[in-house]
Scaffold this active site. Structure first.
Site, PDB file in Angstrom:
ATOM      1  N   THR A  94       0.830  -1.214   0.000  1.00 47.12           N
ATOM      2  CA  THR A  94       0.000   0.000   0.000  1.00 47.12           C
ATOM      3  C   THR A  94       0.862   1.261   0.000  1.00 47.12           C
ATOM      4  O   THR A  94       2.079   1.200   0.176  1.00 47.12           O
ATOM      5  CB  THR A  94      -0.914   0.049   1.250  1.00 47.12           C
ATOM      6  OG1 THR A  94      -0.085   0.288   2.407  1.00 47.12           O
ATOM      7  CG2 THR A  94      -1.693  -1.238   1.449  1.00 47.12           C
ATOM      8  N   CYS A  95       0.187   2.408  -0.092  1.00 47.17           N
ATOM      9  CA  CYS A  95       0.906   3.694  -0.135  1.00 47.17           C
ATOM     10  C   CYS A  95       1.280   4.198   1.250  1.00 47.17           C
ATOM     11  O   CYS A  95       1.872   5.270   1.378  1.00 47.17           O
ATOM     12  CB  CYS A  95       0.036   4.745  -0.802  1.00 47.17           C
ATOM     13  SG  CYS A  95      -0.311   4.335  -2.495  1.00 47.17           S
ATOM     14  N   ASP A  96       0.879   3.485   2.289  1.00 48.04           N
ATOM     15  CA  ASP A  96       1.086   3.984   3.646  1.00 48.04           C
ATOM     16  C   ASP A  96       2.450   3.566   4.197  1.00 48.04           C
ATOM     17  O   ASP A  96       2.836   2.397   4.103  1.00 48.04           O
ATOM     18  CB  ASP A  96      -0.029   3.424   4.540  1.00 48.04           C
ATOM     19  CG  ASP A  96      -0.034   4.055   5.914  1.00 48.04           C
ATOM     20  OD1 ASP A  96       0.903   4.820   6.232  1.00 48.04           O
ATOM     21  OD2 ASP A  96      -0.969   3.775   6.671  1.00 48.04           O
TER      22      ASP A  96
END
Ligand SMILES: Cc1ncc(COP(=O)(O)O)c(C=O)c1O
Length: 389
Positions: free
Chosen positions: A339-341
């Site tokens: 994910t982008c986190d």
């Protein structure tokens, strides 16, 4: 203890007993094989159920559906004769779909919304757990049905389970009699007692202490005219993830002995294992989808992460062994999710040989509290299960 292991070292080990090592070998070889993938072994589900049944001969097993509610778990366990422990309407439905007899299923969530309570009663569940007066007050809703109520108590322990389940639930032992009288006033039956030390409880003396406490509580309750029929010793039975632990038969020996010594034979004993049954039948296979060198560490981005199967690292405080098939000098590495986190990092500081994009990385023992607590954050697809035997 070492978290990362070379496949060549572990292919014969107990760590991979939930999966055929030749299959893992093939997946390492076949770079194009689809991932992420959860390999699920039906024979391992059965083996775990049988092993625990033998280790605790007096206890009837009610599998804690929360650990992994995949239909294959429920189907296999049901066909072994296993019963179920549920905490929600959806879990009840899943056990019914597996063919379970609702009369043998217990609902052991000490705090239920009235809606959840109504749904469970309507579905036919009769055994419930309470640990406080406000929950007992909800029993007044059921006038024409006789419910069997267990009181959940907690004990003092010197050593805690990895996931402490006595923090949020359980009355103190001196509240048990008061709660029993309150249940009697509602017209429902004071059926038994239960405790849940916590999950991944590696100290069997905690169970022994709780069983001795149960014995005293039962004597006191029976002295006040109650007929106690059941003792539920909860779940918590541990799994060897990374640090070595005692084999389950040795772990259960003092528990079985305490039951024999302190709880008279007429009292039915049940337990609610989740993790012990669910962890080892599942092995997660991921691929490296990206790679970067940052601050002196090699970052590998995998196609499954903290928001999905590795959610157990967050919610279950668990670390899973990492198996790779690359050889060579270990480099300081990070395994991160897709994910982008930035939070989506599973392992920081691993020493593993250099990997390339497309390489597979394998995580055994990912069956309990992994799939069930993950999400589809970033709208990423959750891994499919592949039944391997
Ligand atoms: C009421 C209850 N029973 C059983 C379990 C299963 O515990 P474990 O997976 O540690 O065996 C849990 C876990 O949270 C629980 O809350």
């Amino acid at each position: 203890m070492t978290i990362s292991l070379a496949f060549s070292q572990v292919r014969q080990s107990a760590m991979l007993r939930g999966v055929d090592a030749n299959l893992i070998h093939d997946l390492f070889e076949r770079k194009q094989a689809e991932s992420p993938l959860l390999l699920l072994s039906r024979s391992e589900i059965r083996r775990n159920y049988r092993t625990l049944s033998q280790a605790l001969p007096r206890a009837t097993i009610h599998y804690a559906v929360k650990a992994n509610n995949h239909p294959t778990f429920l189907d296999e366990l049901h066909s072994e004769g296993c019963r179920f422990e549920v905490c929600s309407a959806q879990e009840i439905d899943a056990t019914v779909r597996a063919g379970a007899d609702i009369n043998s299923t217990i609902h052991s969530h000490p705090i239920k919304s009235e809606r959840e309570f109504d749904q469970a009663v309507a579905a036919g569940i009769r055994v419930f757990v309470v640990d406080n007066i406000d929950e007992i007050n909800k029993l007044a809703r059921y006038q024409d049905i006789s419910l069997k109520i267990m009181i959940r108590y907690r004990i003092n322990t010197n050593t805690k389970a990895v996931v402490d389940l006595q923090y949020k639930f359980g009355c103190t032992t001196d509240q048990v009699s008061v709660l029993a009288e309150a249940i009697k006033q509602t017209g429902h039956e004071v059926y038994g007692l239960c405790f849940h030390i916590g999950s991944q409880c590696i100290f069997s003396e905690n169970y022994v202490r709780a069983i001795k406490t149960a014995s005293k509580l039962i004597t006191k309750l029976e002295g006040s005219g109650f007929n106690i029929r059941l003792l539920d010793i909860g779940g918590g039975f541990p799994v060897e993830y990374i640090d070595p632990i005692m084999p389950i038969d040795k772990f259960c020996e003092p528990i079985a002995k305490a039951l024999d010594n302190h709880i008279r034979p007429e009292i039915e004993i049940i337990c609610e294992p989740g993790r012990f049954i669910a962890a080892s039948p599942v092995t997660l296979v991921c691929s490296v989808i990206g790679k970067a060198v940052r601050d002196g560490k090699v970052w590998y981005y995998l196609d499954d992460g903290l928001y999905s199967t590795f959610s157990g690292i967050v919610y279950d405080q668990c670390q899973y062994p990492v198996i790779t098939d690359r050889t060579g000098q270990g480099k300081l590495s990070v395994l991160a999710g897709p994910t982008c986190d930035s939070f989506d990092v599973m392992y920081d500081g691993l020493m593993i040989p250099e990997h390339s994009i497309g390489d597979k990385v394998v995580f055994p023992l990912t069956g309990a509290y992994c799939t069930v607590s993950g999400s589809e954050f970033n709208s990423l697809k959750r891994p499919d299960y592949m039944i391997i035997d």
